[in-house]
Design an enzyme around this catalytic site. Structure first.
Site, PDB file in Angstrom:
ATOM      1  CG  ASP A 121      -3.310  -0.518   6.757  1.00 50.72           C
ATOM      2  OD1 ASP A 121      -4.341  -0.818   6.126  1.00 50.72           O
ATOM      3  OD2 ASP A 121      -2.653   0.514   6.535  1.00 50.72           O
TER       4      ASP A 121
ATOM      5  CG  ASP B 280      -0.376  -0.176   2.494  1.00 50.81           C
ATOM      6  OD1 ASP B 280       0.868  -0.162   2.541  1.00 50.81           O
ATOM      7  OD2 ASP B 280      -1.094  -0.311   3.484  1.00 50.81           O
TER       8      ASP B 280
ATOM      9  CG  ASP C  18      -6.319  -4.600   4.136  1.00 52.34           C
ATOM     10  OD1 ASP C  18      -7.137  -4.486   3.204  1.00 52.34           O
ATOM     11  OD2 ASP C  18      -5.622  -3.670   4.551  1.00 52.34           O
TER      12      ASP C  18
HETATM   13  P1  ATP Z   1      -3.228   3.129   1.502  1.00 55.76           P
HETATM   14  O1  ATP Z   1      -4.214   2.123   1.030  1.00 55.76           O
HETATM   15  O2  ATP Z   1      -2.063   3.271   0.597  1.00 55.76           O
HETATM   16  O3  ATP Z   1      -2.841   3.008   2.930  1.00 55.76           O
HETATM   17  P2  ATP Z   1      -5.075   5.233   2.074  1.00 55.76           P
HETATM   18  O4  ATP Z   1      -4.711   5.528   3.490  1.00 55.76           O
HETATM   19  O5  ATP Z   1      -5.423   6.382   1.211  1.00 55.76           O
HETATM   20  O6  ATP Z   1      -3.941   4.526   1.307  1.00 55.76           O
HETATM   21  P3  ATP Z   1      -7.483   4.081   3.021  1.00 55.76           P
HETATM   22  O7  ATP Z   1      -7.053   4.113   4.440  1.00 55.76           O
HETATM   23  O8  ATP Z   1      -8.265   2.944   2.494  1.00 55.76           O
HETATM   24  O9  ATP Z   1      -6.249   4.183   2.070  1.00 55.76           O
HETATM   25  O10 ATP Z   1      -8.286   5.419   2.772  1.00 55.76           O
HETATM   26  C1  ATP Z   1      -8.986   5.631   1.595  1.00 55.76           C
HETATM   27  C2  ATP Z   1      -9.394   7.067   1.497  1.00 55.76           C
HETATM   28  O11 ATP Z   1     -10.290   7.383   2.560  1.00 55.76           O
HETATM   29  C3  ATP Z   1      -8.255   8.041   1.656  1.00 55.76           C
HETATM   30  O12 ATP Z   1      -7.626   8.288   0.422  1.00 55.76           O
HETATM   31  C4  ATP Z   1      -8.939   9.275   2.178  1.00 55.76           C
HETATM   32  O13 ATP Z   1      -9.497  10.019   1.111  1.00 55.76           O
HETATM   33  C5  ATP Z   1     -10.055   8.696   3.010  1.00 55.76           C
HETATM   34  N1  ATP Z   1      -9.697   8.674   4.422  1.00 55.76           N
HETATM   35  C6  ATP Z   1      -8.631   8.074   4.973  1.00 55.76           C
HETATM   36  N2  ATP Z   1      -8.617   8.229   6.308  1.00 55.76           N
HETATM   37  C7  ATP Z   1      -9.703   8.946   6.635  1.00 55.76           C
HETATM   38  C8  ATP Z   1     -10.272   9.422   7.861  1.00 55.76           C
HETATM   39  N3  ATP Z   1      -9.723   9.185   9.038  1.00 55.76           N
HETATM   40  N4  ATP Z   1     -11.401  10.144   7.789  1.00 55.76           N
HETATM   41  C9  ATP Z   1     -11.989  10.369   6.610  1.00 55.76           C
HETATM   42  N5  ATP Z   1     -11.525   9.947   5.425  1.00 55.76           N
HETATM   43  C10 ATP Z   1     -10.400   9.235   5.415  1.00 55.76           C
END
Ligand code: ATP
Length: 902
Positions: A628, A331, A632
C-alpha cells in the site's frame, strides 16, 4: 479571479496568490466551487489513447484467417461459384462486426472498471478537510498532500514538510525533486520551479499544502497532451497463445486436407475445377472463426465478475496469471485484520490502564489500580491527540473516522481521556515529521501554552532506542529498557498492535523540527496496546488457499510478536518469525532454504519485500504481493501480480499494481484466484468445444473426397455451423462458474501449454467418432436426395455440438451428475436457442434457399439426436475410463494441469 492557464504562479508572493485565487484559509465556499466548476470544467485530461471506432473496425480485418477466407472468396468468384463467394464475404463482414461490437463492449467494460479507481484527494472545503474525487478540484482549492499521493492538479505550495516529488511523468527525470515554498524569480525555468508541484507527479516523501492554480487540460501535463489513464488492449499472453494454437491446428488440418486433395486428383482422377468447393469447404471448416470473440468475451466476463467481488484488474494478463499463483504475500494490517482499531490498554511507568468502549465512539471508561498511572496517562493522551491527523465525525448516530485507523484509535483514546478538538486547536502544530515506514515514527512540534513541545508516536522498538528518559509521577528518570521490553512483549503477546508515545519539552522556541531533535532528551510516556481483530473471512480464505496449493505468507511492518499471534489466529504457521533485521543478516542461499519454513515476516521494510519477491521467484514460485505504501511500488511491479489496496493504499502503489482490492480484504485475493482459474478453464473449454467441430467438418469432407462421393456439407453450411451454432453454444461456456474442485487442485504451471495430452487425445477421439456419426447420417440418404442427406449431416453435427457442450462443461466429471448440473442454465438456454435456429435453417424458405437445406421430419430430427447421444456416450465413456484408471471421482486437476501420466 483570474486563473488563466498561461499565468506563471511561481513568482507571486503568497498574499498576492491568495488574493488572485480568492482562496480562504478553510478552503473555497460552495458558491465559489460552483462558479469555478462552470468556468473551468472538470479536472480531467482528455482520453486520447482510446482507438477510434474506425481504427477498431479496420483492426478486425487484420487477421490471417480472414485473409485466407477472402482469398477463398476470390477464387470461388473466378470459378463461377458466386453464391459461395457472397456467403464467405458476408461471413468475413459478420465476423468483423461481431468482433468490433464485442471488443467495443469489452473495452467499455474494462474502462468502466478502471473508472472505479479514480484517484481521490484531500482538500479544504467550507472549513473542513474533505476527501474528494480529484476531478472535482477547481482553481483556488487548497489541497493537502501526503507521501504516496498522486498530485491531482498543478499546485503552488503554501507549506511543505520534507516534500519530495517524482516528476518522471512530466520531465522523465525519476530522481525525486525536493520542494520549498519560497517565491522564485520570474525567469525560473519550469523544471526548477520548486515551489510548484505538477499534476500527475507522485509525492515520494513528506507532506504539503498547496493551492490549485490549474486544472485539467490547463495543467502542464494537460498541455503536453499526455494522458494518465490508459485502456489496455484486450490482448494477453493467453489470447496470443490461443491464437497461435488455433492457427497451428488450422495449418495441420489444411496440410492433411492438401494430402487428401492430392490423393483425390492423383488416385481418383478428380478434375481440379471440381476440387474448388472441396478446397473452399476445407479452408472454411479448418478455421475456428468464432474463437477470438469467445476468448475476449470470457476474459471480459471474468474481469467484470472480479470487479463485482472487489478485485479490479488493471492489467489484463493478471487474469490468467492468477490461476498459476503459488505464493501470496500479504500484509497484515487491514488485509488479514479488520483495520478497525481500538486502543484497549495503556502501560505507563506507574502501571496499566484499561480503556473501555467499542469501535470509534469516543466513550469508554478509563480504569487503573494506581492513580499515578492515570495522571501519566493524561500526559500521554495529549501526545496522542496532537501528534495525530485523524478526525472523527458523527453522522446518524455513527462515528466515522477520517484518516489512518492506527491514528484513529489513539485519537479516540485521547477523546476518552477528556481531550477534544478545542484542545487540538489551542496547541497549534508548528512543524512535523510525517510518518514514514523507514522512520517508524511520526513527530510534531506544538505550541502548548507558552512552551514548545515535541510529540512523538511510533513503533516501540524504535522509540525505546531513541528515548533517554521515562516519565514518572515525580518527573522523569532514566529509561528502564528491560521493564519496557517486557511490557512490550506482553502486549504484543496478546496480539495487540503496540505504539509508543514520547515527548520532549524544548527550553527555547524553535521553528523547525528535524530528526536530530529527537536524539536527545526524549521522554517515554508509555505504550498503547491496540486491538485489531483478524477478519473472519480471512481465516476461511487462508484455508481455501492452502487447499488450492497456494502458500500464504504474512509480510508486515508490525512487531514480530503481534505478527505471530495474528498469524496463528488466521491459520498461518506462525511458529517461526523472521524480522527485517534477521533478513539483513541472511544470505540469499540461506534465505532460499528458510522460505520453505517461515511464513511470517515482521518489521520489514519495502526493500525486504522486494528481496522476498525476488528470492521466491528465483525458487520458481509465482508470487502475488500486496502493498500500500509509496515504497512498495518496486515490489508490486516485480511480483507476478502486484496487488494494491484501493482503500488505504497510495496512488503510487495502485499505479504499480496489476490488481487493486477495493475492499482491502485478503479474502478478495482468494476469490480473484478462484475467478482467474475459472476464466482460464473456461477459455480452454471454449477451445475444446470449438476445435472438434472444425475437426469433424474437415474430416467429413476428406472422407468424402477419399470415397469419391459429393461433399456431405457445403462450404456455406459449414459457415452456418461455425459462425452461428458453434459461437452461440460456446458463449455459454464463458458463463460457467468453475468446477467443484477448482480450488482443490494445485496451481497450474505457467510453462504448461494450453491443451494437455489428454485433452488432445479427447479431441482426436471425438473427431473420429463425430466424423463417423455425421458421415453415416449423410450416407444413408446421399444416393436418393443429396440436399436431404446434407441437411441430415448438418443437423447431426449441430446435435453433436449441443450434447458435447454438456460434456465439455466438466473436464472429467460426468456430464449428468447432480453436482455437474449445477449452473447448467446458460448451457440449456444456449441449446434452446440453437435448436430454434437450426429449425429455422431447415424450415424457413429464405434460409433453405441460401443454405440449400430442406425440411426434415421429426423422425429424422430424433434420429440425428439419437446419433449425437451415441457420440456423447463415447466421450463420457472415455471420461469414465480415465476416472477409473486414475481412481479419481470428477477430479479434473491432472487433466487441466498436466495431462496424462503425471
Ligand atoms: P502492515 O505492513 O501489515 O500493513 P503495519 O501497518 O504495522 O503493518 P507499517 O504501516 O509499515 O506496517 O507500520 C510499521 C509500524 O510503524 C507500525 O507497526 C507502527 O508501530 C508504526 N506506525 C504505523 N502507523 C503509524 C503512524 N501513523 N504514526 C506513527 N507510527 C506508526
Amino acid at each position: 479571479m483570474d486563473a488563466s492557464p498561461q499565468r506563471d504562479w511561481h513568482y507571486q508572493t503568497e498574499t498576492s496568490l491568495l488574493q488572485t485565487l480568492g482562496s480562504l484559509e478553510g478552503g473555497l465556499s460552495d458558491a465559489q466551487v460552483r462558479e469555478r466548476r462552470q468556468r473551468f470544467g472538470e479536472n480531467r485530461l482528455l482520453d486520447q489513447r482510446r482507438r477510434g471506432p474506425w481504427r477498431r473496425l479496420a483492426g478486425q480485418f487484420h487477421n490471417v484467417l480472414l485473409y485466407v477466407l477472402l482469398v477463398a472468396a476470390v477464387l470461388a468468384l473466378f470459378m463461377g461459384h458466386t453464391s459461395d463467394a457472397v456467403v464467405i464475404v458476408m461471413v468475413v463482414l459478420i465476423n468483423a462486426v461481431v468482433g468490433f461490437v464485442q471488443e467495443g463492449k469489452a473495452e467499455a467494460a474494462l474502462q468502466a472498471i478502471q473508472q472505479m479507481l479514480v484517484s481521490s484527494c484531500r482538500v479544504w472545503r467550507g472549513g473542513q478537510i474533505q476527501t474528494l474525487d480529484a476531478a472535482a478540484l477547481v482553481p483556488g482549492d487548497r489541497v493537502v498532500l501526503a507521501a504516496g499521493d498522486r498530485v491531482p492538479a498543478d499546485l503552488r505550495l503554501l507549506s511543505v514538510s520534507e516534500l519530495h516529488c517524482d516528476e518522471a511523468t512530466l520531465t522523465g527525470e525519476s530522481v525525486p525533486v525536493g520542494k520549498r515554498v519560497a517565491t522564485l524569480p520570474e525567469e525560473t525555468i519550469l523544471a526548477e520551479r520548486h515551489n510548484m508541484v505538477w499534476m500527475g507527479s507522485l509525492v515520494t516523501t513528506g507532506s504539503a499544502e498547496g493551492l490549485v492554480v490549474a486544472t485539467g487540460t490547463a495543467t502542464q501535463l494537460g498541455r503536453i497532451g499526455e494522458m494518465v489513464a490508459t485502456v489496455q488492449s484486450p490482448e494477453t499472453p493467453l489470447t496470443r497463445a490461443l491464437g497461435r494454437l488455433g492457427r497451428q491446428l488450422a495449418m495441420l488440418i489444411l496440410v492433411l486436407s492438401a494430402v487428401g486433395l492430392a490423393w483425390a486428383v492423383l488416385a481418383m482422377g478428380l478434375a481440379p475445377s471440381e476440387l474448388l468447393p472441396v478446397a473452399v469447404g476445407i479452408v472454411v471448416a479448418a478455421i475456428p472463426e468464432g474463437l477470438p470473440a469467445i476468448v475476449t468475451i470470457t476474459l471480459a466476463i471474468g474481469v467484470q465478475r472480479m470487479a463485482k467481488s472487489h478485485a479490479v484488474i488493471r492489467k489484463l494478463p493478471v487474469v490468467e496469471v492468477l490461476g498459476s499463483v503459488t505464493v501470496i504475500c500479504s500484509d497484515k494490517t487491514g488485509t488479514l485484520t479488520r483495520n478497525e482499531m481500538t486502543t484497549r490498554t495503556f502501560v505507563t511507568s506507574a502501571g496499566r490502564i484499561q480503556i473501555g468502549g467499542e469501535g470509534y465512539a469516543p466513550e469508554g471508561a478509563i480504569d487503573s489500580d494506581t492513580p499515578a498511572a492515570l495522571a501519566l496517562f493524561e500526559q500521554a493522551a495529549q501526545v496522542a491527540m496532537l501528534c495525530n491527523d485523524a478526525r472523527l465525525e458523527q453522522a446518524q448516530e455513527q462515528w466515522r473516522l477520517h484518516g489512518d485507523p492506527t491514528e484513529g484509535a489513539l485519537y479516540v483514546m485521547a477523546r476518552k481521556a477528556g481531550l477534544d478538538e478545542g484542545f487540538r486547536q489551542g496547541c497549534p502544530r508548528l512543524a512535523e515529521l510525517p510518518f514514514a515506514t523507514e522512520r517508524l515514527y511520526m513527530a510534531t512540534l506544538n505550541q502548548v501554552g507558552d512552551q514548545q513541545q515535541i510529540m512523538v508516536k511510533g513503533a516501540p522498538e524504535r522509540l525505546l532506542g531513541l528515548c533517554e528518559y521515562q516519565q514518572t509521577a515525580q518527573g522523569h528518570e532514566a529509561l528502564a529498557q528491560d521493564v519496557w521490553q517486557q511490557a512490550l512483549d506482553s502486549l504484543a503477546g496478546e496480539g495487540l498492535r503496540v505504539l509508543a508515545l514520547a515527548t520532549r519539552w524544548l527550553p527555547t522556541g524553535q521553528p523547525t523540527l528535524t530528526e536530530q531533535d529527537l536524539e536527545s532528551g526524549l521522554v517515554l510516556l508509555g505504550l498503547a496496546g491496540t486491538l485489531d481483530p483478524p477478519r473472519e473471512e480471512a481465516v476461511t480464505a487462508v484455508a481455501e488457499c492452502r487447499r488450492a496449493g497456494i502458500r500464504v505468507k504474512m509480510i508486515t511492518g508490525d512487531n514480530p510478536q503481534t505478527a505471530r499471534v495474528i498469524a496463528s489466529q488466521v491459520g498461518l504457521a506462525g511458529g517461526k518469525v523472521m524480522t527485517g533485521k534477521m533478513l539483513a543478516q541472511t544470505s540469499d542461499a540461506e534465505l532460499d532454504a528458510l522460505l520453505n519454513e517461515v511464513d511470517v515476516f515482521a518489521r520489514t521494510s519495502p526493500a525486504d519485500k522486494l528481496r522476498l519477491v525476488e528470492r521466491l521467484q528465483a525458487g520458481g514460485q509465482v508470487v502475488a504481493m500486496t502493498g500500500d505504501g509509496v515504497n512498495d511500488a518496486p515490489a508490486l511491479q516485480r511480483a507476478d501480480i502486484g496487488i494494491a489496496m484501493g482503500g488505504k493504499g497510495t496512488d503510487a502503489a495502485r499505479d504499480a499494481a496489476g490488481m487493486v482490492l477495493t475492499d482491502d480484504n485478503f479474502a478478495t485475493i482468494a476469490a480473484a484466484v478462484r475467478e482467474g482459474r475459472t476464466v482460464y478453464d473456461n477459455i480452454v473449454k471454449a477451445l475444446l468445444f470449438i476445435l472438434p467441430t472444425s475437426l469433424i467438418e474437415a474430416m467429413v469432407l476428406m472422407v468424402a473426397v477419399v470415397l469419391g462421393v459429393p461433399l456431405p456439407i457445403t462450404p456455406v453450411q459449414i459457415l452456418w455451423v461455425n459462425m452461428i451454432t458453434a459461437i452461440s453454444l460456446a458463449l455459454a461456456l464463458a458463463f460457467e462458474q468453475g468446477e467443484s474442485d477448482l480450488m482443490a487442485r494445485p496451481p497450474r504451471s505457467p510453462r504448461q501449454g494450453l491443451v494437455t495430452p489428454l485433452l488432445l487425445f479427447r479431441l482426436a477421439w471425438l473427431g473420429i467418432v463425430g466424423t463417423a456419426a455425421v458421415f453415416w447420417q449423410y450416407h444413408r440418404f446421399d444416393a436418393e436426395d443429396l440436399d436431404r442427406a446434407r441437411s441430415m449431416a448438418v443437423l447431426t453435427l449441430v446435435w453433436i455440438e449441443i450434447v458435447y457442450l454438456f460434456a465439455c462443461r466438466r473436464v472429467l466429471a460426468p456430464a449428468w451428475s447432480r453436482l455437474s448440473l449445477k449452473g447448467v442454465m446458460p448451457a440449456l438456454l444456449a441449446s434452446a436457442v440453437v435448436v430454434v435456429l437450426q429449425w429455422a435453417f431447415l424450415e424457413l424458405p429464405p434460409l433453405q434457399q441460401l443454405f440449400g437445406s430442406v425440411s426434415l421430419s421429426w423422425h429424422l430430427w430424433s434420429e440425428a439426436l439419437f446419433t449425437a447421444l451415441l457420440v456423447l456416450l463415447a466421450v463420457e465413456g472415455e471420461k469414465a475410463l480415465v476416472r477409473l484408471l486414475r481412481g479419481a471421482h470428477g477430479d479434473s486437476e491432472r487433466v487441466m494441469n498436466n495431462g496424462v501420466g503425471r
